[in-house]
Design a protein around this motif. Structure first.
Motif, short mmCIF file in Angstrom:
data_model
loop_
_atom_site.label_atom_id
_atom_site.label_comp_id
_atom_site.label_asym_id
_atom_site.label_seq_id
_atom_site.Cartn_x
_atom_site.Cartn_y
_atom_site.Cartn_z
N LEU A 152 2.79 -9.95 4.00
CA LEU A 152 3.44 -9.65 2.73
C LEU A 152 2.69 -8.56 1.97
CD1 LEU A 152 4.20 -13.32 1.57
CD2 LEU A 152 5.86 -11.66 2.45
N MET A 153 1.37 -8.63 2.01
CA MET A 153 0.56 -7.64 1.31
C MET A 153 0.77 -6.23 1.88
SD MET A 153 -3.02 -9.80 1.00
CE MET A 153 -3.94 -8.48 0.17
N SER A 158 5.41 -0.70 -0.35
CA SER A 158 6.66 0.01 0.01
C SER A 158 7.86 -0.51 -0.77
CB SER A 158 6.93 -0.12 1.51
OG SER A 158 7.30 -1.45 1.85
N LEU A 159 7.70 -1.65 -1.48
CA LEU A 159 8.79 -2.21 -2.27
C LEU A 159 8.89 -1.47 -3.60
CD1 LEU A 159 8.18 -6.03 -1.64
CD2 LEU A 159 9.40 -4.36 -0.23
N LYS A 160 10.12 -1.25 -4.05
CA LYS A 160 10.35 -0.43 -5.25
C LYS A 160 9.58 -0.96 -6.45
CE LYS A 160 13.93 1.29 -8.35
NZ LYS A 160 15.36 1.30 -8.71
N ASN A 161 9.50 -2.27 -6.58
CA ASN A 161 8.87 -2.87 -7.75
C ASN A 161 7.51 -3.51 -7.45
OD1 ASN A 161 11.13 -2.30 -9.49
ND2 ASN A 161 12.23 -3.91 -8.39
N VAL A 189 -3.77 2.35 -2.59
CA VAL A 189 -2.82 1.41 -3.20
C VAL A 189 -3.56 0.58 -4.25
CG1 VAL A 189 -1.33 -0.59 -2.80
CG2 VAL A 189 -1.38 1.29 -1.13
N GLU A 190 -2.97 0.46 -5.44
CA GLU A 190 -3.54 -0.40 -6.49
C GLU A 190 -3.20 -1.85 -6.17
OE1 GLU A 190 -2.96 0.66 -10.60
OE2 GLU A 190 -2.56 2.75 -10.06
N ILE A 198 -2.13 -12.45 -6.07
CA ILE A 198 -2.31 -11.10 -5.52
C ILE A 198 -1.25 -10.20 -6.13
CG2 ILE A 198 -2.30 -9.69 -3.42
CD1 ILE A 198 -2.99 -12.30 -1.87
N LYS A 199 -1.68 -9.09 -6.71
CA LYS A 199 -0.75 -8.12 -7.29
C LYS A 199 -0.93 -6.77 -6.61
CE LYS A 199 -0.60 -10.22 -11.92
NZ LYS A 199 -0.82 -9.99 -13.38
N ILE A 200 0.18 -6.21 -6.15
CA ILE A 200 0.14 -4.93 -5.44
C ILE A 200 1.20 -4.01 -6.03
CG2 ILE A 200 0.41 -3.80 -3.20
CD1 ILE A 200 -0.51 -6.47 -1.94
N GLN A 201 0.79 -2.81 -6.39
CA GLN A 201 1.67 -1.84 -7.01
C GLN A 201 2.45 -1.04 -5.96
OE1 GLN A 201 1.98 -1.86 -10.39
NE2 GLN A 201 0.53 -3.57 -10.23
N SER A 202 3.62 -0.58 -6.35
CA SER A 202 4.43 0.28 -5.48
C SER A 202 3.76 1.65 -5.32
CB SER A 202 5.83 0.44 -6.07
OG SER A 202 6.60 1.31 -5.28
N LYS A 203 3.89 2.24 -4.12
CA LYS A 203 3.31 3.56 -3.87
C LYS A 203 4.12 4.25 -2.78
CE LYS A 203 -1.11 5.86 -2.85
NZ LYS A 203 -1.16 6.62 -4.11
#
Length: 410
Positions: A152-153, A158-161, A189-190, A198-203
């Motif tokens: 998932l990480m 690659s996910l828009k949000n 990637v932030e 776990i928080k991952i920003q779109s890039k």
């Protein structure tokens, strides 16, 4: 291919071995490279798992067969779910079709993925129709294979949000989650991992990068075992390794002090030396963060006549085989007094080792490699020895270099 293993007499162990890149790092980077083509990867793993993953990612065929490669199955399930308009059948070996994947599939479905079971509910093979996933929050049990979480990480940027992953309950295999996090940071990637969230920003893209994969610490474990089982003064130099490793299995340097093995870190290498006799005290280790080295440690303890209590091993039940039951079966054949539960292994100290025992490998590369160093103590036979190619194609050649002769038998 069955191999008879025995110690080469009068050969002092003093060698230098080059081990290919970490399978864990390589497979994560291969997925990230698909998302960020600006990445160039050096020292990739030469394992079957990584080859299967590369082939599946580059193939235009509808069916992707990944054999025994569990990591590839988990990572590709998530990756193909995000590829809009693409339909893939993801399948593997018979054993792979009996390894559960429902937890990951449910999490991806919660995000909007279109994944169907082709045969048995909860297990591969899978039919995956790629879609644009717009939801940005998902929950998953933390007390499962970390590969579900890493899968998932890896797709999150690659996910828009972007994506927020809530880990429910106690989290196991944290080092592997942190490895994925560190590699995301490395490609720009932030991402954060705090209090089970776990928080991952779109890039969309990254800068051009050359990334060198550190060699595989799980593969190094067999040389730790071999040095532990050898005479004082024996040593081996392994490359390419670093002290600030992303791999949880680097804890081997600490654990094997119990067996008289010291680890000296140099630039891009480590030297392992048997400096003193092993401790006769019982070894107690919680391996929930590093389950892949459990087999190696258990065999080392048996070979030295050291009792051990190993815990945190629940994920071994769903690997290439049930590794706890496999260890129980094969060590018992060699003369061990051993008990296993669903998550622990208890070995009593044993003085005698039976010779010329056939060691079954259960389609599991780590069973073959974990037992190989025992040939320094007694001749043994490894059945279906070619299974090592799953993670370490040059294993038997390297064993020959270091003092264990492997002869094919019918």
């Amino acid at each position: 291919m069955n191999l008879q293993l025995h110690k080469v007499e009068n050969q002092k162990i003093d060698s230098e071995i080059i081990i290919s890149g970490s399978k864990s790092e390589s497979n994560r980077l291969l997925i990230l490279q698909q998302l960020f083509p600006e990445i160039t990867i050096h020292n990739l793993s030469d394992s079957d798992d990584s080859h299967h993953l590369q082939e599946a990612l580059s193939s235009e065929e509808k069916v992707a067969d990944i054999g025994h490669a569990g990591t590839a199955m988990r990572f590709l399930t998530a990756f193909f779910a995000t590829q809009e308009g693409e339909v893939k059948i993801l399948q593997g070996s018979d054993r792979m079709h009996n390894r559960p994947i429902e937890i990951l599939v449910n999490a991806l479905r919660d995000l909007g993925a279109d994944i169907q079971y082709v045969e048995k509910e909860g297990y591969p093979p899978l039919k995956i129709t790629g879609k644009r996933l717009l939801k940005n929050k998902v929950s998953i049990n933390g007390n499962v294979s970390s590969q579900y979480i890493s899968a998932l990480m890896l797709i999150a940027s690659s996910l828009k949000n972007g994506l927020e992953i809530q880990l429910e309950g106690k989290v196991t295999s944290v080092p592997y989650i942190k490895m994925t996090l560190a590699l995301l940071h490395q490609v720009g990637v932030e991402a954060s991992f705090e209090e089970n969230i776990i928080k991952i920003q779109s890039k969309e893209n990254t800068t051009t990068q050359d990334i060198v994969v550190e060699s595989d610490w799980s593969s190094a474990s067999y040389f730790y075992s071999l040095i532990a089982l050898s005479e004082i003064g024996s040593s081996v130099k392994l490359s390419a390794y670093k002290k600030d490793s992303l791999q949880g299995d680097s804890c081997l340097a600490r654990i094997y002090q119990h067996f008289g093995v010291t680890t000296i870190f140099e630039e891009n290498s480590v030297t392992l030396t048997k400096e003193k006799e092993h401790s006769k005290a019982i070894l107690k280790e919680d391996l929930k963060s590093t389950p892949d080295i459990a087999q190696t440690i258990a065999v080392t303890c048996f070979g030295l006549g050291v009792a051990c209590d190993l815990s945190g091993l629940h994920t071994l039940k769903i690997k290439e085989t049930d590794r706890l039951e496999a260890l129980h079966e094969e060590l018992t054949k060699l003369g061990a007094e051993i008990n296993v539960t669903n998550e622990t292994l208890h070995l009593k100290n044993t003085e005698r080792i039976h010779k010329n025992i056939n060691i079954s490998t259960y389609n599991d590369h780590r069973m073959a490699m974990a037992f190989a160093p025992l040939a320094l103590k007694v001749p043994i036979i490894i059945l279906d020895a070619e299974v090592v190619t799953k993670s370490y194609r040059n294993f038997w050649n390297d064993m020959n270099k270091i003092g264990i002769e492997a002869v094919e038998i019918k």
